[in-house]
Enzyme design. Sequence first.
Site, PDB file in Angstrom:
ATOM      1  N   VAL A  49      54.045  47.521  32.919  1.00 52.39           N
ATOM      2  CA  VAL A  49      52.732  46.872  32.931  1.00 52.39           C
ATOM      3  C   VAL A  49      52.837  45.701  33.885  1.00 52.39           C
ATOM      4  CG1 VAL A  49      50.960  45.687  31.591  1.00 52.39           C
ATOM      5  CG2 VAL A  49      52.259  47.564  30.547  1.00 52.39           C
ATOM      6  N   SER A  51      50.838  42.811  36.414  1.00 56.77           N
ATOM      7  CA  SER A  51      49.618  42.105  36.795  1.00 56.77           C
ATOM      8  C   SER A  51      49.631  41.868  38.300  1.00 56.77           C
ATOM      9  CB  SER A  51      49.518  40.766  36.062  1.00 56.77           C
ATOM     10  OG  SER A  51      49.453  40.972  34.669  1.00 56.77           O
ATOM     11  N   CYS A  64      58.281  34.717  45.300  1.00 55.55           N
ATOM     12  CA  CYS A  64      58.318  35.343  43.982  1.00 55.55           C
ATOM     13  C   CYS A  64      59.030  36.685  44.121  1.00 55.55           C
ATOM     14  CB  CYS A  64      56.899  35.525  43.408  1.00 55.55           C
ATOM     15  SG  CYS A  64      55.872  36.702  44.331  1.00 55.55           S
ATOM     16  N   ARG A  92      48.903  35.332  36.692  1.00 55.82           N
ATOM     17  CA  ARG A  92      49.177  35.514  35.259  1.00 55.82           C
ATOM     18  C   ARG A  92      47.895  35.420  34.437  1.00 55.82           C
ATOM     19  NH1 ARG A  92      53.356  31.216  35.552  1.00 55.82           N
ATOM     20  NH2 ARG A  92      55.123  32.115  36.637  1.00 55.82           N
ATOM     21  N   THR A 113      55.916  26.156  39.065  1.00 58.16           N
ATOM     22  CA  THR A 113      54.655  26.816  38.737  1.00 58.16           C
ATOM     23  C   THR A 113      54.080  26.323  37.418  1.00 58.16           C
ATOM     24  OG1 THR A 113      55.452  28.793  39.882  1.00 58.16           O
ATOM     25  CG2 THR A 113      53.545  29.060  38.454  1.00 58.16           C
ATOM     26  N   ASP A 125      49.999  31.362  30.686  1.00 55.94           N
ATOM     27  CA  ASP A 125      49.942  32.822  30.688  1.00 55.94           C
ATOM     28  C   ASP A 125      48.897  33.294  29.688  1.00 55.94           C
ATOM     29  OD1 ASP A 125      50.319  35.535  30.748  1.00 55.94           O
ATOM     30  OD2 ASP A 125      52.487  35.476  30.492  1.00 55.94           O
ATOM     31  N   ARG A 127      47.180  36.041  29.668  1.00 56.80           N
ATOM     32  CA  ARG A 127      46.933  37.480  29.688  1.00 56.80           C
ATOM     33  C   ARG A 127      46.916  38.089  28.291  1.00 56.80           C
ATOM     34  NH1 ARG A 127      51.589  39.098  33.848  1.00 56.80           N
ATOM     35  NH2 ARG A 127      52.564  37.402  32.667  1.00 56.80           N
TER      36      ARG A 127
END
Length: 199
Positions: A49, A51, A64, A92, A113, A125, A127
Amino acid sequence: MTQPQIANSPLNTKYGTFELYNFAWSDNEQDNVLALVSNFEGNTPLVRVQSACYTGEIFESTDCDCHWQLETGLHRIQKEGGIFIYMLCDGRGAGLLTKIRGMNITAMEGLDTAEAYERLGSPLDPREYERAAFVLKHFGVASCRLLTNNPRKIAGLKECDIDVIREEHMSDPTPQNESYLRSKAKKLGHMMKPFGTDG
């Protein structure tokens, strides 16, 4: 959860041919989830999964490891069979505008970050994984081997009644992305052996 519209088509890639599915909960692009399916056998397929990270995946930013995660995930799933789920939520889930603002703070002020997102008042985050779980259930998957380092991803799928066996998905840190990866490990709890946060 409302039922999405679903479309599918074969997709030829450098890794091989997948069956590409689009699950559309609305006309808004971010309400779409993509699934690239490679034939799998058994009840516990390999699943990734991921993003969206447009800077890493499209422009191949070296700050990254998202391009590595994308390519490695697609390669393994094509080889072993499984499902690659792609969520159109950059940063994210904080959105592309917040992400780019955070990147600028990181570049100009040397913050990581997590610190940049805190400066912007954004969750680290936000999500959610209900739609990813919906996609898995659509294909009859109740248990999967999940390529991830993110404990939130594991918990999010488990909360939706998907049994998860975690498989490590860790790149080798580089001088360019080590700070980014260390922040994910130390401040977001990602399981990463190079930073002492995974077994």
